[in-house]
Write an enzyme that holds these catalytic residues in place. Sequence first.
Site, mmCIF file in Angstrom:
data_model
loop_
_atom_site.group_PDB
_atom_site.id
_atom_site.type_symbol
_atom_site.label_atom_id
_atom_site.label_comp_id
_atom_site.label_asym_id
_atom_site.label_seq_id
_atom_site.Cartn_x
_atom_site.Cartn_y
_atom_site.Cartn_z
ATOM 1 N N CYS B 125 0.985 -1.760 0.533
ATOM 2 C CA CYS B 125 0.536 0.002 0.164
ATOM 3 C C CYS B 125 1.131 1.450 0.428
ATOM 4 C CB CYS B 125 -0.603 -0.122 0.821
ATOM 5 S SG CYS B 125 -1.923 -1.012 1.303
ATOM 6 N N HIS B 261 -2.186 7.283 2.424
ATOM 7 C CA HIS B 261 -3.607 6.102 1.877
ATOM 8 C C HIS B 261 -4.660 5.694 2.430
ATOM 9 C CE1 HIS B 261 -4.213 1.915 1.196
ATOM 10 N NE2 HIS B 261 -3.600 1.740 1.944
ATOM 11 N N ASN B 292 -10.104 -0.182 0.092
ATOM 12 C CA ASN B 292 -8.489 0.101 -0.269
ATOM 13 C C ASN B 292 -8.381 -0.341 -1.846
ATOM 14 O OD1 ASN B 292 -5.884 -0.158 0.298
ATOM 15 N ND2 ASN B 292 -6.204 -0.898 2.411
#
Lengths: 82, 336
Positions: B125, B261, B292
């Site tokens: 990520c 993020h 996500n």
Amino acid sequence: MSVTPQAIIEAGLVQIVREIADRPTVAVRSDTSFADDLDIDSLTLIELVVAVEERFAVTIPDDRVRDLRTIGDVVDHVLGAV
Amino acid sequence: MSSTPVLRPPAGAPHAQILGVGGYRPARIVRNEEIAPRIDSSDQWIRERSGIAERRWADPHETVAAMGAAAAEKALAQSGVTARQLGCVVVATSTHFRQLPAVATDLAHRVGAVNAAAFDLSAACAGFSHGLALAADMVRGGSAEHVLLVGSERMSDLIDHDDRGTSFLFADGAGAVVVGPSRTPGIGPVVWGADGSQSDVITQSASWQDLRTDRSLRFPALTMQGQTVFRWAVYEMAKAARQALDAAGITAADLAAFVPHQANLRIVEALAKALQLPGRVAVARDVQHAANTSAASIPLAMERMLASGEAPRGGLALTIGFGAGLSYAAQVVVLP
């Protein structure tokens, strides 16, 4: 009348719970359950734990967090750690 | 006697900036109601724990390369840079299920980047943020005049759809930026790091090697220790984010936007609170509609904020990527 360490920690914890859970008037007792009585979920519990760590200068590792089910569990942990 | 000749040093631009951003969101919208029954949950339960209302899951033809190329075309168009001008193509991804070759070469071919080097970057990520640091250094160092950086993920291929701790969190999509030369600094110093002692906190249930030797294993899936990640993502990443502001020589008051993020809205909100951002700083909340998307989340969120007018072009944005490794990277950028 002397104020016990337990009472001091409980009072601090009540304040933290009210702030973190955004429930300014909630009444808590030693056997009050985070999940069942206060609707505090696993992530909010981490916010509460970090606030407790900062306030009482203790460390509560992640593997101990899962054992913390009630207000009394946190008080016991802080008492044992300080 | 001859002396060893001195090599000509590489020479790049004085500064680098993001010239354009683009995103690709898969066509299929998956609402909480579709996921909830399989994990004995509800729309309300998922919203309360993540802020996520819906996400996109890719169809078979929406591959990591295809989605990444679509995002890249948009970023190129916005930047005014042609594919032939690209000197390097970097693809950050965790869901390209081939050890070789890198998906970046396929993606470069698809967009016509015939003069570009191409390779993949593995930082989960945090991949986009790592790539942004590399791209800026390449432009400034002279390795490439223009760099195409893509984050492209099909997380729906890596999650356990029966795991009520993760199945609702992750989704698919791609985001891309073109990084090129600038007269003024457009990408601040990177603050980054890794903590391998926590490599098991977000990981894959089995390695490919395990799968080869034990045919009874299920296909590997992402596993995550949610509480540990939350604590690290909020409290440690707030420190890293503050360091990125300091490194860039600015304060939170100078920011136009905060684009972390998009892991979980609870993390986004807690980070914004910990950083004490002024109320006028626009905070990216793309996670509510995209969930996500790992390495794609920051450019996707950036594109949405710019397209909607939520964040101004030319404004300063604090970005921070964090995830499996554990690994993280943060930098302040000028929005394209």
